[in-house]
Design a protein around this motif. Structure first.
Motif, short mmCIF file in Angstrom:
data_model
loop_
_atom_site.label_atom_id
_atom_site.label_comp_id
_atom_site.label_asym_id
_atom_site.label_seq_id
_atom_site.Cartn_x
_atom_site.Cartn_y
_atom_site.Cartn_z
N ASN A 201 -64.61 16.47 -39.59
CA ASN A 201 -63.59 17.10 -40.44
C ASN A 201 -62.18 16.87 -39.88
O ASN A 201 -61.25 16.53 -40.63
N LEU A 202 -62.02 17.07 -38.58
CA LEU A 202 -60.71 16.90 -37.95
C LEU A 202 -60.19 15.48 -38.11
O LEU A 202 -58.98 15.26 -38.25
N LYS A 203 -61.10 14.53 -38.09
CA LYS A 203 -60.71 13.12 -38.21
C LYS A 203 -60.75 12.62 -39.66
O LYS A 203 -60.52 11.43 -39.91
N SER A 204 -61.05 13.54 -40.59
CA SER A 204 -61.11 13.19 -42.03
C SER A 204 -62.05 12.02 -42.30
O SER A 204 -61.73 11.12 -43.08
N ILE A 205 -63.20 12.04 -41.64
CA ILE A 205 -64.21 10.99 -41.84
C ILE A 205 -65.22 11.47 -42.88
O ILE A 205 -65.84 12.52 -42.71
N GLU A 206 -65.39 10.71 -43.93
CA GLU A 206 -66.40 11.04 -44.93
C GLU A 206 -67.78 10.76 -44.36
O GLU A 206 -67.99 9.75 -43.67
N TYR A 207 -68.72 11.62 -44.67
CA TYR A 207 -70.09 11.42 -44.17
C TYR A 207 -71.08 12.09 -45.10
O TYR A 207 -70.74 12.99 -45.87
N GLU A 208 -72.30 11.62 -45.01
CA GLU A 208 -73.39 12.27 -45.74
C GLU A 208 -74.18 13.13 -44.76
O GLU A 208 -74.56 12.65 -43.68
N PHE A 209 -74.41 14.38 -45.12
CA PHE A 209 -75.21 15.28 -44.28
C PHE A 209 -76.65 15.25 -44.75
O PHE A 209 -76.94 15.51 -45.92
N ILE A 210 -77.57 14.92 -43.84
CA ILE A 210 -79.00 14.90 -44.16
C ILE A 210 -79.65 16.09 -43.45
O ILE A 210 -79.72 16.12 -42.22
N ASP A 211 -80.08 17.06 -44.23
CA ASP A 211 -80.62 18.30 -43.68
C ASP A 211 -82.03 18.07 -43.13
O ASP A 211 -82.90 17.56 -43.84
N GLU A 212 -82.23 18.45 -41.89
CA GLU A 212 -83.51 18.24 -41.20
C GLU A 212 -84.25 19.57 -41.05
O GLU A 212 -83.65 20.58 -40.67
N ASN A 213 -85.54 19.56 -41.36
CA ASN A 213 -86.39 20.74 -41.15
C ASN A 213 -86.99 20.66 -39.75
O ASN A 213 -87.87 19.84 -39.49
N LEU B 130 -72.35 15.67 -27.61
CA LEU B 130 -71.15 15.30 -26.85
C LEU B 130 -70.93 13.78 -26.85
O LEU B 130 -69.79 13.31 -26.88
N ILE B 131 -72.03 13.04 -26.84
CA ILE B 131 -71.94 11.57 -26.90
C ILE B 131 -71.42 11.15 -28.28
O ILE B 131 -70.57 10.26 -28.40
N ILE B 132 -71.91 11.81 -29.33
CA ILE B 132 -71.46 11.52 -30.69
C ILE B 132 -69.97 11.79 -30.83
O ILE B 132 -69.22 11.00 -31.41
N ILE B 133 -69.51 12.92 -30.28
CA ILE B 133 -68.09 13.29 -30.37
C ILE B 133 -67.22 12.22 -29.69
O ILE B 133 -66.19 11.80 -30.25
N GLU B 134 -67.64 11.77 -28.52
CA GLU B 134 -66.86 10.73 -27.83
C GLU B 134 -66.87 9.43 -28.63
O GLU B 134 -65.86 8.72 -28.69
N ASN C 198 -56.85 7.03 -33.55
CA ASN C 198 -55.49 7.36 -34.01
C ASN C 198 -55.44 8.58 -34.92
O ASN C 198 -54.36 8.95 -35.38
N VAL C 199 -56.60 9.17 -35.19
CA VAL C 199 -56.63 10.37 -36.04
C VAL C 199 -57.17 11.54 -35.22
O VAL C 199 -58.31 11.54 -34.80
N HIS C 200 -56.34 12.51 -34.99
CA HIS C 200 -56.67 13.74 -34.25
C HIS C 200 -57.50 13.44 -32.99
O HIS C 200 -58.72 13.63 -32.96
N LYS C 201 -56.82 13.02 -31.96
CA LYS C 201 -57.47 12.73 -30.68
C LYS C 201 -58.18 13.98 -30.16
O LYS C 201 -57.60 15.06 -30.11
N ILE C 202 -59.45 13.83 -29.78
CA ILE C 202 -60.26 14.97 -29.34
C ILE C 202 -60.20 15.13 -27.82
O ILE C 202 -59.92 16.21 -27.31
N LEU C 203 -60.47 14.07 -27.10
CA LEU C 203 -60.39 14.11 -25.63
C LEU C 203 -58.99 13.72 -25.17
O LEU C 203 -58.33 12.89 -25.81
N ASP D 11 -53.20 21.88 -30.61
CA ASP D 11 -54.22 21.79 -31.65
C ASP D 11 -55.60 21.65 -31.01
O ASP D 11 -55.72 21.44 -29.81
N ILE D 12 -56.61 21.74 -31.83
CA ILE D 12 -58.00 21.72 -31.37
C ILE D 12 -58.33 20.44 -30.62
O ILE D 12 -58.01 19.35 -31.05
N GLY D 13 -58.99 20.62 -29.47
CA GLY D 13 -59.45 19.50 -28.66
C GLY D 13 -60.93 19.61 -28.36
O GLY D 13 -61.67 20.37 -28.99
N TYR D 14 -61.35 18.87 -27.36
CA TYR D 14 -62.77 18.74 -26.99
C TYR D 14 -63.44 20.09 -26.71
O TYR D 14 -64.48 20.42 -27.29
N LEU D 15 -62.86 20.88 -25.82
CA LEU D 15 -63.48 22.15 -25.45
C LEU D 15 -63.42 23.18 -26.57
O LEU D 15 -64.26 24.07 -26.65
N ASP D 16 -62.44 23.04 -27.47
CA ASP D 16 -62.37 23.94 -28.62
C ASP D 16 -63.58 23.74 -29.54
O ASP D 16 -64.16 24.71 -30.03
#
Length: 229
Positions: A29-41, A74-78, A86-91, A160-165
């Motif tokens: 959301n912070l990086k405005s990346i479109e994605y499909e959410f696949i709900d897992e049981n 955490l690996i996915i976030i990095e 260039n869009v909302h740096k997290i780390l 603004d929000i970063g990694y630990l947030d």
């Protein structure tokens, strides 16, 4: 918040009640990346999950078109921070700051928040009080870390929000449940005033508030974890 599209190059395999999935959603959301959410049981894991993450068989898993699946939040976030730098740096950019952020993320995931489940399972008043004391001590350590990282601003990431947030913020729903069930505050206005204010700020943030799961979903997840452990 970007809407979720079935045509997206990025798909997120997860369950809406998982803090580890939620933190990836926050970053998308912070990086405005479109994605499909696949709900897992999680009680009946899909073939997609088992083939995408055959080693750990856990969510979240990020599926990026024409790339191997990426596992562990955490690996996915990095990874997201590197593909969209260039869009909302997290780390943070400084190597030392990055290392210290990773240290505290490890502390949150492996030392602090596991106490929530320990408290949930604790039998007897004295045992519960001992676990609550550990949580309070941990929250004070996190308050000190917040003061250091925020440098007088509103977030661990500064202005603004970063990694630990996103790492700690993903547990706010569970924090709420633990507080209600045990009649105490994890982030208290007297003991941890900065984090008490931070908590309110996170709940209201546009990139986060829509993906913090409801109490019922979190309760079900807690029950599942108690049974499986």
């Amino acid at each position: 918040m970007k809407h979720h599209s079935e045509m997206s190059e990025i798909k997120l395999l997860g369950t809406a009640a998982s803090p580890f999935v939620n933190r990836v959603q926050f970053v998308l959301n912070l990086k405005s990346i479109e994605y499909e959410f696949i709900d897992e049981n999680l009680t009946c894991k899909s073939e997609l999950l088992l083939t995408s993450n055959p080693v750990l068989k856990k969510v979240p898993v990020l599926l990026h078109v024409n790339k191997p699946p990426i596992c562990e939040s955490l690996i996915i976030i990095e990874y997201l921070d590197e593909i969209e730098p260039n869009v909302h740096k997290i780390l943070p950019t400084d190597p030392s700051d990055r290392a210290h952020n990773r240290f505290w993320a490890h502390y949150i995931d492996n030392k602090f928040t596991p106490l929530y489940l320990e408290l949930r399972r604790a039998q007897g008043k004295d045992v519960k009080e001992a676990v609550k004391h550990k949580i309070i001590k941990g929250s004070q350590l996190l308050e000190e870390a917040f003061v250091k990282f925020s440098k007088g601003n509103g977030y661990f990431g500064g202005q603004d929000i970063g990694y630990l947030d996103v790492v700690l913020g993903s547990f706010l729903g569970l924090t709420n449940i633990i507080e209600k069930d045990n009649e105490f505050k994890v982030f208290d206005e007297v003991r941890t005033p900065k984090l008490a204010e931070w908590e309110k700020r996170i709940w209201l943030h546009e990139a986060i508030k829509g993906d913090i799961p409801c109490e019922e979903a979190l309760m079900n997840l807690m029950l599942l974890k108690c049974k499986s452990s």
